[in-house]
Write a protein that holds these residues in place. Structure first.
Motif, PDB file in Angstrom:
ATOM      1  N   LEU A  91       0.805  -1.220   0.000  1.00 37.86           N
ATOM      2  CA  LEU A  91       0.000   0.000   0.000  1.00 37.86           C
ATOM      3  C   LEU A  91       0.834   1.264   0.000  1.00 37.86           C
ATOM      4  O   LEU A  91       0.362   2.335  -0.389  1.00 37.86           O
ATOM      5  N   GLY A  92       2.091   1.166   0.467  1.00 41.93           N
ATOM      6  CA  GLY A  92       2.946   2.349   0.531  1.00 41.93           C
ATOM      7  C   GLY A  92       3.976   2.204   1.632  1.00 41.93           C
ATOM      8  O   GLY A  92       4.567   1.144   1.813  1.00 41.93           O
ATOM      9  N   SER A  93       4.186   3.266   2.392  1.00 37.97           N
ATOM     10  CA  SER A  93       5.161   3.243   3.480  1.00 37.97           C
ATOM     11  C   SER A  93       4.735   4.233   4.565  1.00 37.97           C
ATOM     12  O   SER A  93       3.918   5.119   4.328  1.00 37.97           O
ATOM     13  N   GLY A  94       5.303   4.060   5.766  1.00 38.42           N
ATOM     14  CA  GLY A  94       5.017   4.982   6.851  1.00 38.42           C
ATOM     15  C   GLY A  94       4.216   4.331   7.953  1.00 38.42           C
ATOM     16  O   GLY A  94       4.160   3.105   8.080  1.00 38.42           O
ATOM     17  N   PHE A  95       3.538   5.164   8.755  1.00 37.70           N
ATOM     18  CA  PHE A  95       2.822   4.638   9.915  1.00 37.70           C
ATOM     19  C   PHE A  95       1.673   5.553  10.302  1.00 37.70           C
ATOM     20  O   PHE A  95       1.594   6.716   9.899  1.00 37.70           O
ATOM     21  N   ASN A 129       1.716   9.627   9.272  1.00 39.91           N
ATOM     22  CA  ASN A 129       2.986   9.912   8.609  1.00 39.91           C
ATOM     23  C   ASN A 129       3.228   8.817   7.581  1.00 39.91           C
ATOM     24  O   ASN A 129       3.757   7.752   7.898  1.00 39.91           O
ATOM     25  N   PHE A 130       2.796   9.063   6.344  1.00 35.72           N
ATOM     26  CA  PHE A 130       2.883   7.996   5.349  1.00 35.72           C
ATOM     27  C   PHE A 130       2.875   8.551   3.933  1.00 35.72           C
ATOM     28  O   PHE A 130       2.581   9.727   3.697  1.00 35.72           O
ATOM     29  N   LEU A 131       3.184   7.679   3.002  1.00 35.80           N
ATOM     30  CA  LEU A 131       3.049   7.932   1.569  1.00 35.80           C
ATOM     31  C   LEU A 131       2.381   6.699   0.983  1.00 35.80           C
ATOM     32  O   LEU A 131       2.896   5.586   1.120  1.00 35.80           O
ATOM     33  N   LEU A 132       1.230   6.875   0.341  1.00 34.25           N
ATOM     34  CA  LEU A 132       0.422   5.760  -0.129  1.00 34.25           C
ATOM     35  C   LEU A 132       0.413   5.671  -1.653  1.00 34.25           C
ATOM     36  O   LEU A 132       0.501   6.685  -2.353  1.00 34.25           O
ATOM     37  N   ASN A 133       0.290   4.439  -2.128  1.00 34.79           N
ATOM     38  CA  ASN A 133       0.216   4.217  -3.577  1.00 34.79           C
ATOM     39  C   ASN A 133      -1.137   4.636  -4.141  1.00 34.79           C
ATOM     40  O   ASN A 133      -1.234   5.006  -5.313  1.00 34.79           O
ATOM     41  N   ASP A 134      -2.176   4.537  -3.321  1.00 34.21           N
ATOM     42  CA  ASP A 134      -3.528   4.890  -3.752  1.00 34.21           C
ATOM     43  C   ASP A 134      -4.142   5.899  -2.788  1.00 34.21           C
ATOM     44  O   ASP A 134      -3.714   6.033  -1.642  1.00 34.21           O
ATOM     45  N   GLN A 135      -5.139   6.592  -3.266  1.00 39.62           N
ATOM     46  CA  GLN A 135      -5.878   7.526  -2.414  1.00 39.62           C
ATOM     47  C   GLN A 135      -6.525   6.774  -1.255  1.00 39.62           C
ATOM     48  O   GLN A 135      -7.035   5.659  -1.417  1.00 39.62           O
ATOM     49  N   LEU A 136      -6.504   7.381  -0.066  1.00 37.50           N
ATOM     50  CA  LEU A 136      -7.119   6.784   1.114  1.00 37.50           C
ATOM     51  C   LEU A 136      -8.230   7.695   1.614  1.00 37.50           C
ATOM     52  O   LEU A 136      -8.024   8.888   1.817  1.00 37.50           O
ATOM     53  N   VAL A 137      -9.414   7.113   1.818  1.00 27.52           N
ATOM     54  CA  VAL A 137     -10.558   7.842   2.368  1.00 27.52           C
ATOM     55  C   VAL A 137     -10.903   7.234   3.721  1.00 27.52           C
ATOM     56  O   VAL A 137     -11.136   6.028   3.821  1.00 27.52           O
ATOM     57  N   MET A 138     -10.933   8.056   4.759  1.00 27.61           N
ATOM     58  CA  MET A 138     -11.312   7.610   6.100  1.00 27.61           C
ATOM     59  C   MET A 138     -12.687   8.185   6.423  1.00 27.61           C
ATOM     60  O   MET A 138     -12.859   9.404   6.490  1.00 27.61           O
TER      61      MET A 138
END
Length: 344
Positions: free
Chosen positions: A42-46, A62-71
């Motif tokens: 999914l990416g990296s970070g935490f 604190n992250f960088l994601l491959n795809d958009q994230l919706v919470m």
């Protein structure tokens, strides 16, 4: 693509457990901290949650994601007051019943409160660094801490903190101060352990809370000058960074740069430390070497020409800095680039 996660935020622990379940693994638990590491696919970070006393807690993204994230936050018994500080890329926030989302830009803060009928929805973009500090307040538990002070509060703040069940929507956005940026940095970079870490970070959390509430009151009761001043200072610091990038081969000293953008030297130095995590001199040095690497890759300029182009008159000093940064000399790197190009 987009990943949508539904979660509750009645407590820091519950929010992290919901996130961990969606990602498919257990969180790391240590004392009052809960942390999930972003899976490599999914990416990296935490994402980390820290719970303190009296209903105060912190969520760190604190992250960088491959795809958009919706919470999408869900209806619950508790709807905490959120003081959100954006330290990197622009994110989107909307209330569930709203038509449009609001952008929260880098160096902006937002005070947010949802209701059971109108919950938070946050959207984090793909392939952009995300660094968010969200101070979470369970107002039912926090009431014990501030009950004797409520009657002396500004009416707006008193109403906000007395809304224990989260029945009223609240939204206020502004640029946060360099002082708050300093406290955020001190919180996230704390290297203490165990009890001392808990005490230190809880103290920083209250510093951030008190400064943000005072900043809100300044903007509310004043003419807007405080808000304008914060934004103007940030604009001047970023202007200084642009001057450095565009005039690299004829760089002025720090005092001259500060005067050009209308700041004193100390404010400029502090601003670079808070915004770019480095001093002005280190920023200049790092950008010079990054620019040199770009020129080696994309132009036919020789090493001496590149050295002068980035404002370094000594070829040996340039080589020393480049090797320290990238592990090879400019000549060796240039040969690698040429060899790779010939093989293609």
């Amino acid at each position: 693509m987009s990943l949508t996660i539904a979660l509750h935020d009645s407590s820091i622990k519950e929010a992290i457990l919901d996130l961990a379940e969606n990602f498919g693994f257990d969180p790391e638990v240590s004392e009052n901290e809960y942390c999930i590491r972003i899976p490599e696919n999914l990416g990296s970070g935490f994402i980390k949650g820290t719970q303190f006393t009296h209903g105060i807690g912190v969520l760190e993204f604190n992250f960088l994601l491959n795809d958009q994230l919706v919470m999408e936050f869900q209806k619950g018994l508790i709807h905490p007051l959120k003081l959100l500080f954006n330290r990197e890329s622009t994110i989107l926030h909307k209330f569930e019943a709203s038509e449009e989302a609001q952008e929260i830009h880098r160096l902006e803060s937002a005070i947010l409160s949802s209701t059971p009928q109108n919950n938070h929805i946050f959207t984090f973009p793909a392939n952009e660094p995300i660094c968010i500090y969200s101070l979470e307040i369970d107002r039912k538990l926090f009431e014990e801490k501030i009950s004797e002070f409520l009657t002396d509060m500004n009416d707006d703040l008193m109403t906000l903190f007395r809304d224990l069940n989260g029945t009223q929507i609240f939204y206020h956005k502004e640029y946060y101060s360099l002082d708050i940026a300093k406290f955020l940095e001190e919180f996230t970079e704390c290297e203490l352990l165990d009890f001392m870490k808990v005490v230190y970070q809880e103290g920083k959390t209250y510093e951030i809370l008190s400064h943000q509430l005072q900043q809100y009151l300044d903007d509310l009761n004043g003419t807007g000058n405080h808000k304008i001043t914060r934004k103007a200072t940030l604009d001047k610091i970023e202007n200084a960074a642009e001057i450095i990038k565009s005039e690299l081969d004829q760089m002025d000293n720090i005092l001259t740069i500060a005067k050009r953008v209308g700041l004193n030297q100390n404010t400029l130095q502090q601003g670079f430390k808070r915004l770019y995590k480095t001093s002005v001199n280190e920023y200049i040095r790092n950008f010079r070497i990054e620019k040199a690497k770009e020129l080696l890759e994309n132009t036919d300029m020789n090493i001496t020409q590149i050295s002068y182009k980035i404002g370094i008159n000594s070829r040996s000093y340039f080589s020393k800095l480049f090797k320290k940064r990238y592990g090879v000399s400019p000549k060796e790197y240039h040969n690698q680039i040429r060899k790779s190009s010939e093989e293609k």
